[in-house]
Design a protein around this motif. Structure first.
Motif, short mmCIF file in Angstrom:
data_model
loop_
_atom_site.label_atom_id
_atom_site.label_comp_id
_atom_site.label_asym_id
_atom_site.label_seq_id
_atom_site.Cartn_x
_atom_site.Cartn_y
_atom_site.Cartn_z
N ASN A 1 29.12 23.23 -0.23
CA ASN A 1 30.15 24.23 0.03
C ASN A 1 29.78 25.64 -0.41
OD1 ASN A 1 32.04 22.77 1.45
ND2 ASN A 1 33.36 22.36 -0.29
N PRO A 2 29.24 25.83 -1.63
CA PRO A 2 28.95 27.21 -2.04
C PRO A 2 27.92 27.88 -1.15
CG PRO A 2 28.11 25.65 -3.66
CD PRO A 2 28.99 24.87 -2.73
N GLY A 3 26.90 27.14 -0.70
CA GLY A 3 25.90 27.73 0.18
C GLY A 3 26.45 28.04 1.55
N ILE A 4 27.30 27.14 2.09
CA ILE A 4 27.94 27.40 3.39
C ILE A 4 28.80 28.64 3.30
CG2 ILE A 4 29.63 26.51 5.04
CD1 ILE A 4 28.58 23.69 4.41
N ALA A 5 29.59 28.73 2.23
CA ALA A 5 30.46 29.89 2.06
C ALA A 5 29.66 31.18 1.97
CB ALA A 5 31.32 29.72 0.81
N PHE B 1 20.92 22.70 0.90
CA PHE B 1 22.22 23.05 0.33
C PHE B 1 22.56 24.53 0.58
CE2 PHE B 1 22.17 19.49 -3.14
CZ PHE B 1 22.21 18.54 -2.13
N PHE B 2 21.70 25.21 1.35
CA PHE B 2 22.00 26.57 1.85
C PHE B 2 22.21 27.58 0.73
CE2 PHE B 2 24.22 23.28 4.47
CZ PHE B 2 23.23 23.15 5.43
N GLN B 3 21.47 27.41 -0.34
CA GLN B 3 21.60 28.33 -1.47
C GLN B 3 20.96 29.69 -1.20
OE1 GLN B 3 22.90 28.11 -5.03
NE2 GLN B 3 24.21 27.03 -3.59
N TYR B 4 19.99 29.73 -0.28
CA TYR B 4 19.23 30.95 -0.07
C TYR B 4 19.34 31.50 1.35
CZ TYR B 4 17.33 28.65 -4.17
OH TYR B 4 17.22 27.99 -5.36
N HIS B 5 19.68 30.63 2.29
CA HIS B 5 19.77 31.09 3.68
C HIS B 5 20.53 30.06 4.51
CE1 HIS B 5 16.61 28.17 4.73
NE2 HIS B 5 15.91 28.64 3.70
N GLU B 6 20.91 30.45 5.70
CA GLU B 6 21.59 29.54 6.62
C GLU B 6 20.58 28.56 7.22
OE1 GLU B 6 23.37 31.82 9.70
OE2 GLU B 6 21.56 32.95 10.13
N PRO B 7 21.01 27.55 7.95
CA PRO B 7 20.08 26.56 8.49
C PRO B 7 19.01 27.20 9.38
CG PRO B 7 22.34 25.81 8.75
CD PRO B 7 22.42 27.22 8.28
N LEU B 8 17.81 26.67 9.31
CA LEU B 8 16.70 27.15 10.13
C LEU B 8 16.65 26.39 11.44
CD1 LEU B 8 13.84 27.37 7.46
CD2 LEU B 8 15.34 29.21 8.27
N ASP B 9 16.38 27.10 12.51
CA ASP B 9 16.21 26.45 13.81
C ASP B 9 15.02 25.49 13.73
OD1 ASP B 9 18.29 27.91 14.86
OD2 ASP B 9 17.01 29.48 15.71
N GLY B 10 15.18 24.33 14.34
CA GLY B 10 14.10 23.36 14.38
C GLY B 10 14.14 22.33 13.27
N LEU B 11 14.99 22.53 12.25
CA LEU B 11 15.13 21.55 11.19
C LEU B 11 16.45 20.81 11.33
CD1 LEU B 11 13.85 23.35 7.94
CD2 LEU B 11 12.61 21.79 9.45
N TYR B 12 16.46 19.58 10.86
CA TYR B 12 17.68 18.77 10.88
C TYR B 12 18.32 18.82 9.49
CZ TYR B 12 15.80 16.89 15.22
OH TYR B 12 15.29 16.76 16.50
N TYR B 13 19.64 18.97 9.48
CA TYR B 13 20.37 19.09 8.22
C TYR B 13 21.47 18.03 8.15
CZ TYR B 13 18.10 23.58 7.41
OH TYR B 13 17.17 24.57 7.20
N LEU B 14 21.50 17.32 7.03
CA LEU B 14 22.58 16.38 6.74
C LEU B 14 23.64 17.12 5.92
CD1 LEU B 14 23.57 13.39 6.77
CD2 LEU B 14 22.30 13.09 4.62
N ILE B 15 24.84 17.25 6.48
CA ILE B 15 25.90 18.00 5.80
C ILE B 15 27.00 17.01 5.42
CG2 ILE B 15 27.46 19.98 5.91
CD1 ILE B 15 25.74 21.14 8.11
N ASP B 16 26.87 16.45 4.22
CA ASP B 16 27.82 15.43 3.78
C ASP B 16 28.15 15.53 2.29
OD1 ASP B 16 25.51 14.57 2.55
OD2 ASP B 16 25.63 12.50 3.24
N ASN B 17 27.65 16.57 1.64
CA ASN B 17 27.81 16.70 0.19
C ASN B 17 28.64 17.95 -0.11
OD1 ASN B 17 27.44 17.09 -2.61
ND2 ASN B 17 25.47 16.05 -2.55
N LYS B 18 29.96 17.77 -0.12
CA LYS B 18 30.87 18.92 -0.23
C LYS B 18 30.65 19.70 -1.51
CE LYS B 18 34.29 16.03 2.11
NZ LYS B 18 33.53 14.79 1.89
#
Length: 344
Positions: free
Chosen positions: A51-55, A30-47
């Motif tokens: 949203n707060p972590g992306i922002a 949910f990106f609360q602490y950092h942006e996505p890490l290389d090498g991991l897969y992320y499901l982005i479907d929970n607005k």
């Protein structure tokens, strides 16, 4: 169980909880602490949750927000046609207060925001101020990590958002975050499954029926951001609902009042030099072809691609010189439309 066993169980349980929390912090779906890490897969479907972590932690120079009318924008096209690195921060059914929430989050980020894109669903702007589409989890929206335990020790987060994407080796491409089109069905037959033609017809509401709430929502939730960010370009658009949407407005007596409310919004926003307004509701050939829709408002993602091109070349842009003619054309069309001929 002996005292020794109880102590051992407590220690092992604590270690398991710490390990689970550490996994969530490291992967941080949910990106609360950092942006996505290389090498991991992320499901982005929970607005609501993402949203707060992306922002806060993604790098971008522009954002897309608003309702489900915006979820099928392809941010790769925004880069190609507009030269913008755009983050999508949509909310299904977004009310003005929801847009305010997103803009506040983005303003707190270290990013310099070049452009903000969002839609106006007039039916969500005519309500009493303060309404929101969903209740948001406060622990994901505040600035303290001290109350993050519902996130750190969440079975769904661990199983569905960390482990499953890694096992399946499949995540959401960032340019397609929140997109619904791969899972939707379109066509007149599909629309017919959920559309119920009106059987009761009401007298027309006064043209100013929604004026007070429109003003309050704009002044409380939208205009402060436009004024606070005078160097940011705000691209605001009215999306193309199908002909059946307008038939329902005709039946419930709100059609003229909604169009008057649109005029009020347009006139208010056009007063700001950093605002551009686009109008797509008068795409008459498109909105009368129900094969373009999954229900009476939601359109194919190709329309999102078309609107992106319009944002780049100015097609459909309203100005002080043309907005009255556009609205008059829309009003005349709704008054003369044979709505019943389009019922699937």
């Amino acid at each position: 169980m002996t005292k020794k066993h109880c102590i051992l169980f407590a220690i092992l349980s604590s270690l398991a909880l710490l390990a689970a929390a550490a996994m969530v912090v490291m992967a941080d779906p949910f990106f609360q602490y950092h942006e996505p890490l290389d090498g991991l897969y992320y499901l982005i479907d929970n607005k609501i949750s993402q949203n707060p972590g992306i922002a806060a932690h993604f790098t971008y120079d522009s954002i897309i927000t608003g309702s489900s009318m915006t979820v099928n924008f392809d941010t790769a096209l925004f880069a190609e046609k507009l030269g913008l690195d755009t983050a999508k921060l949509s909310y299904d059914g977004a009310y003005p207060k929801d847009v305010d929430t997103v803009l506040t989050l983005a303003e707190k980020s270290p990013n310099e925001i070049h452009t903000v894109f969002f839609n106006i669903d007039i039916y969500n702007y005519k309500v009493e101020p303060g309404v929101t589409a969903y209740e948001v989890p406060a622990y994901l929206y505040n600035d303290t990590p001290l109350d993050d335990f519902p996130y750190l020790l969440n079975k769904e987060v661990i199983l569905d958002y960390i482990l499953r994407p890694q096992v399946e080796r499949e995540g959401t491409p960032l340019n397609e975050a929140y997109c619904s089109w791969p899972y939707m069905y379109y066509g007149a037959e599909v629309v017919a499954e959920t559309y119920h033609a009106p059987t009761v017809f009401s007298d027309a509401l006064p043209a100013d029926a929604f004026a007070e709430n429109i003003s309050a929502n704009l002044e409380t939730y939208i205009l402060p951001h436009i004024e606070k960010m005078p160097d940011t370009r705000f691209v605001i658009f009215f999306p193309p609902y199908s002909v059946l949407y307008w038939y329902d407005r005709y039946a419930d007596g709100s059609l003229a009042a909604e169009l008057a409310a649109e005029q009020q919004v347009i006139e208010t926003l056009l007063a700001y030099p950093n605002v551009e307004i686009y109008y797509f509701q008068n795409q008459f050939d498109y909105i009368t072809d129900l094969n373009n829709y999954s229900d009476y408002t939601h359109y194919r993602h190709e329309m999102n691609d078309y609107m992106t091109a319009c944002f780049a070349d100015g097609t459909g842009r309203l100005t002080e010189e043309n907005y009255l003619a556009v609205l008059e054309e829309m009003y005349t069309w709704t008054q003369n439309c044979s709505f019943t001929s389009y019922i699937p």
